[in-house]
Enzyme design. Structure first.
Site, short mmCIF file in Angstrom:
data_model
loop_
_atom_site.label_atom_id
_atom_site.label_comp_id
_atom_site.label_asym_id
_atom_site.label_seq_id
_atom_site.Cartn_x
_atom_site.Cartn_y
_atom_site.Cartn_z
N HIS A 81 0.83 -1.22 0.00
CA HIS A 81 0.00 0.00 0.00
C HIS A 81 0.86 1.26 0.00
O HIS A 81 0.51 2.27 0.62
CB HIS A 81 -0.94 0.03 1.21
CG HIS A 81 -1.94 -1.08 1.23
ND1 HIS A 81 -3.20 -0.96 0.71
CD2 HIS A 81 -1.86 -2.35 1.70
CE1 HIS A 81 -3.87 -2.09 0.88
NE2 HIS A 81 -3.08 -2.96 1.46
N ASN A 154 -10.23 -2.61 2.70
CA ASN A 154 -9.96 -2.66 1.26
C ASN A 154 -11.24 -2.40 0.48
O ASN A 154 -12.32 -2.34 1.07
CB ASN A 154 -9.40 -4.04 0.87
CG ASN A 154 -7.91 -4.19 1.18
OD1 ASN A 154 -7.21 -3.21 1.39
ND2 ASN A 154 -7.45 -5.42 1.19
N TYR A 368 1.08 -3.86 12.04
CA TYR A 368 0.96 -2.44 11.71
C TYR A 368 1.73 -1.57 12.70
O TYR A 368 2.39 -0.61 12.34
CB TYR A 368 -0.51 -2.02 11.63
CG TYR A 368 -1.23 -2.62 10.44
CD1 TYR A 368 -1.44 -4.00 10.36
CD2 TYR A 368 -1.66 -1.84 9.39
CE1 TYR A 368 -2.08 -4.57 9.27
CE2 TYR A 368 -2.32 -2.40 8.29
CZ TYR A 368 -2.52 -3.76 8.24
OH TYR A 368 -3.14 -4.32 7.16
FE1 HDE Z 1 -2.35 -4.69 5.57
N1 HDE Z 1 -0.55 -3.90 6.01
N2 HDE Z 1 -1.73 -6.51 6.20
N3 HDE Z 1 -4.12 -5.55 5.00
N4 HDE Z 1 -3.01 -2.94 4.91
C1 HDE Z 1 -0.17 -2.63 5.82
O1 HDE Z 1 0.96 -1.36 7.43
C2 HDE Z 1 -0.62 -6.73 6.92
C3 HDE Z 1 -4.48 -6.84 5.17
C4 HDE Z 1 -4.26 -2.63 4.49
O2 HDE Z 1 -3.12 3.60 4.04
C5 HDE Z 1 1.17 -2.32 6.42
O3 HDE Z 1 1.33 0.82 7.87
C6 HDE Z 1 -0.57 -8.10 7.34
C7 HDE Z 1 -5.89 -7.02 4.98
C8 HDE Z 1 -4.32 -1.25 4.10
O4 HDE Z 1 -1.42 3.40 5.41
C9 HDE Z 1 1.59 -3.65 7.04
C10 HDE Z 1 -1.69 -8.68 6.82
C11 HDE Z 1 -6.36 -5.77 4.68
C12 HDE Z 1 -3.05 -0.74 4.33
C13 HDE Z 1 0.41 -4.53 6.73
C14 HDE Z 1 -2.42 -7.68 6.13
C15 HDE Z 1 -5.25 -4.88 4.70
C16 HDE Z 1 -2.25 -1.81 4.84
C17 HDE Z 1 2.14 -1.66 5.50
C18 HDE Z 1 -2.12 -10.14 6.93
C19 HDE Z 1 -7.80 -5.38 4.36
C20 HDE Z 1 -2.56 0.67 4.06
C21 HDE Z 1 2.27 -0.23 5.97
C22 HDE Z 1 -2.23 -10.62 8.24
C23 HDE Z 1 -8.65 -5.46 5.51
C24 HDE Z 1 -2.88 1.57 5.20
C25 HDE Z 1 1.50 -0.16 7.17
C26 HDE Z 1 -2.44 2.97 4.86
C27 HDE Z 1 -0.91 -1.69 5.21
C28 HDE Z 1 0.34 -5.79 7.18
C29 HDE Z 1 -3.60 -7.95 5.44
C30 HDE Z 1 -5.40 -3.49 4.40
C31 HDE Z 1 2.89 -4.23 6.54
C32 HDE Z 1 0.54 -8.74 8.14
C33 HDE Z 1 -6.68 -8.31 5.12
C34 HDE Z 1 -5.53 -0.50 3.56
O5 HDE Z 1 1.75 -3.54 8.42
#
Ligand code: HDE
Length: 698
Positions: A81, A154, A368
């Site tokens: 993202h 999402n 996060y």
């Molecule tokens: Fe994320 N995700 N994600 N994700 N995600 C990040 O956090 C992560 C997941 C989502 O505008 C990171 O600050 C793991 C689902 C959005 O700043 C990180 C898993 C959904 C955004 C991270 C998921 C999301 C992130 C990267 C599986 C939909 C952007 C930078 C367990 C519900 C937020 C950060 C923004 C961002 C980890 C799965 C949505 C790496 C480990 C499911 C919208 O921490």
């Protein structure tokens, strides 16, 4: 001192550069440039040198500070993202959920809560384009009176994997391949589809990812979903499962794949610009906020596990209740300070909202918070203005650390303490009644590493989704699969994916095999045999929301000698429906209309192709049209509008251009000489019937 090549051409203390440039100067403390430490600058044009043409002196602390700060401007981009655009706004509750939760943001009807929303693509880097085929992030930070609530969702309600332990593998597979560092922002490559084929649990999400949802027309025209199942907790700590939904007031709208690819070249910032300009012009995007609520008993009665993020709860089984609305009404003042430094944490929840045991969400609860340490560099990232709670104070006994901005008073940096008894500051204390409490869920069992049996069905929901789409959307989905698999070089990778598709729908698998011109492999073994579920029409895009021109953009292509009355008639007809209009002309200085009046242009033809608009009108003179026939940008403008299924309004003089662009008459090709309003209805939608004439879909 002058050096051997000659004397300096200007006095060392002058604020005018050598090239005759003009510089604005300041004389008052509130307007003058200073160093980071407040020393006023006399010259921001020249470094300090040993003579006019001599080497720069190490002594120049002003140069060093400026360059050093610049050298460190970048911070690590988000691992996923990374590319995002954001806006401020307000959330207003319209219906109380007090029966289910004690979170004030969901119980105080009419309460306005400030929000900051960041939309993003997932796979590409921060500088990648806005329109790849990709899931979009939809992250909302609510600054509630009880602390920040981050709903980090999402634009698709399900996810690729069931367990957080697979997330690094998924992301490695979809990002640029490790040795060659391409493709950027694209899932159409071997490693992604290799992972997908080997992980049947991705199949449902793949259906969504290959649907038109991942090529949205605008960030303002996307639905949003919390994805994971959460809990609401009421005053008695009674829990109710909840799924969160955002519904765009402008309806959903997608691009055609070919269009999305061309937009990437025409305007890499298409979505960012669209959001910024809409807000800047007062056309504030708005969403309804909805919840699906279900008790433990209702959850247990479903034929799938609500803790499994690869499953959707069809609205027919649990209706969505609309309980609020959100309006985005202010652009960030500074991209870096706000959009880039915003840290969204699924762990940010006010009392009354809680997590579920969804193993994907459980991993997110760690990730996060953790990732901000490498991105923002300090445990004090919550003190950055965009991340600070705005609706309430924040205070505790956490102390010190890099970039500590707060200056806590007194000695009480531990608790319990009795310092208040002697008149000193005792510090904040826990609040057993109003504070955050977790759902009192009972667990018992051995430690195990396993996937619950209830997570075994990887295909029924994928099948249900595919069967819920319109025929148009099914064809797009099948074609997207063909496109992506055609970009894979490994035959065994394509075969394994097709083997999974066999379990979804035999016809879909056959269409993909045909599109690849490959034999159809047998179905892959399924951990649980797929079940037929009733289709859920709200999962589709086409026909779900009413046709509208609201928030859309219309181009009027004009030439010298064009009929100004028709230009104005088209403009007023579409503006009355809430669309914006841009005048596109062969030259940016505009045109001279029939009768001699000048019409300024908003853009030049080559820089404003029709892919940037939802509908186009060609208001040209006969001579103007004749000239356009020699300009490929004009032919492309019309031909693209046609193959991207857009309405084309035109004056009769445009006929040679329509012919050259191979436009065939249909309901979306409208003569504007009668009533310009007849353009409105076709311009408010895409001409789906035209598609078989212009594209071979799988
Ligand atoms: Fe994320 N995700 N994600 N994700 N995600 C990040 O956090 C992560 C997941 C989502 O505008 C990171 O600050 C793991 C689902 C959005 O700043 C990180 C898993 C959904 C955004 C991270 C998921 C999301 C992130 C990267 C599986 C939909 C952007 C930078 C367990 C519900 C937020 C950060 C923004 C961002 C980890 C799965 C949505 C790496 C480990 C499911 C919208 O921490």
């Amino acid at each position: 001192m002058p050096n051997s090549k000659g004397a300096p051409t200007r006095a060392a203390n002058s604020t005018v550069g050598n090239g005759g440039e003009t510089h604005q100067t300041a004389s008052t403390p509130d307007t003058r440039l200073t160093t980071n430490h407040g020393t006023p600058l006399s010259d921001n044009q020249n470094s300090l040198k040993a003579g006019g043409r001599g080497p720069t002196l190490l002594e120049d602390f002003i140069l060093r500070e400026k360059i050093q700060h610049f050298d460190h401007e970048r911070i690590p981009e988000r691992i996923v993202h990374a590319r995002g655009s954001a806006a401020h706004g307000v959330f207003e509750l319209t219906k109380s959920l007090s029966k289910y939760t004690r979170a004030k943001v969901l119980t105080e009807v009419g309460e306005q809560t400030e929000v900051f929303v960041r939309f993003s693509t997932v796979a590409g880097g921060a500088g990648s384009v806005d329109t790849p085929r990709d899931v979009r992030g939809f992250a909302t930070k609510f600054y509630t009176k009880e602390g920040n609530w981050d709903l980090v969702g999402n634009n698709i309600p399900v996810f690729f994997i069931q367990d957080a332990i697979k997330f690094p593998d998924l992301v490695h597979a979809v990002k640029m391949e490790a040795d060659r560092a391409y493709p950027q922002a694209a899932s159409a490559h071997d490693t992604f589809w290799d992972f997908v084929g080997l992980m049947p649990e991705t199949t449902h999400m793949i259906m969504w990812a290959m649907s038109d949802r991942t090529i949205p027309r605008s960030l303002r025209m996307m639905e949003g979903f919390g994805v994971n199942t959460f809990r609401l907790l009421n005053d008695k700590d009674e829990a109710t499962f909840v799924k969160f939904h955002w519904r765009p007031k402008l309806g959903t709208q997608s691009t055609c794949w070919d269009e999305a690819v061309k937009i990437a070249g025409a305007d890499p910032d298409y979505h960012r610009r669209d959001l910024f300009e809409a807000i800047e012009s007062g056309n504030f995007p708005e969403w309804e906020f909805g919840v699906q609520l279900l008790s433990q008993a209702e959850a247990d009665a479903l034929p799938f596990d609500i803790l499994d993020a690869t499953k959707v709860i069809p609205e027919e089984l649990v209706p969505i209740q609309i309980v609020g609305r959100m309006v985005l009404n202010r652009n960030p003042d500074n991209f870096f300070a706000e959009t880039e430094q915003a840290a969204f944490l699924p762990t940010n929840m006010p009392p009354g909202i809680d997590v579920s045991e969804d193993p994907l969400l459980q991993g997110r609860l760690f990730s996060y918070q953790d990732t901000q340490l490498s991105r923002l560099g300090t445990v004090n990232f919550h003190q950055i203005p965009i991340n600070q709670p705005k609706g309430c104070p924040f205070q505790n006994l956490q102390r010190d650390g890099h970039m500590q901005m707060l200056v806590p008073k007194g000695r009480a940096n531990y608790e319990p303490n009795s310092l208040a008894e002697v008149g000193e500051v005792g510090g904040p204390r826990e609040d057993p009644k109003g504070g955050f409490r977790s759902a009192p869920v009972a667990f018992d069992g051995p430690k195990v590493r396993l996937r619950a049996e209830t997570f075994a069905d990887h295909y029924s929901h994928a099948r249900m989704f595919f069967h819920s789409l319109t025929a148009v959307e099914q064809a797009h989905l099948a074609s997207a699969l063909v496109f992506e698999l055609s970009k894979c070089s490994f035959e065994h990778v394509r075969n394994r994916v097709m083997g999974n598709l066999q379990n979804v729908d035999a016809d879909l698998a056959a269409r993909v095999a045909n599109g690849l011109n490959m034999p159809l492999p047998p179905a892959n073994p399924a951990a649980a045999p797929p079940q037929d579920m009733a289709p859920s029409p709200p999962l589709r895009l086409v026909g779900k929301y009413p046709d509208t021109l609201m928030g859309r953009a219309v181009a009027i292509l004009v030439t010298d000698g064009a009929d100004g009355a028709i230009v104005e008639a088209v403009r007023s007809a579409v503006v009355a429906e809430g669309a914006s209009v841009k005048i596109v002309a062969p030259k940016v200085g505009g045109v001279t209309l029939k009768g001699g009046k000048a019409l300024p242009a908003d853009g030049q033809l080559a820089g404003m192709p029709s892919v940037l608009f939802d509908a186009v009108a060609l208001v040209v003179s006969a001579e103007g049209c004749a000239q356009l026939l020699g300009e490929s940008a004009a032919t492309d403008f019309v031909a693209d509008a046609f193959v991207h299924l857009k309405a084309i309004g035109h004056t009769p003089e445009a006929q040679p251009l329509l012919d050259k662009a191979a436009v065939q008459p249909d309901a979306g090709v409208v003569d504007l000489t009668g009533d310009a309003k007849s353009f409105v209805a076709p311009a408010s939608t895409r001409q789906w019937d035209r598609e078989p004439k212009v594209r071979m879909l799988a």
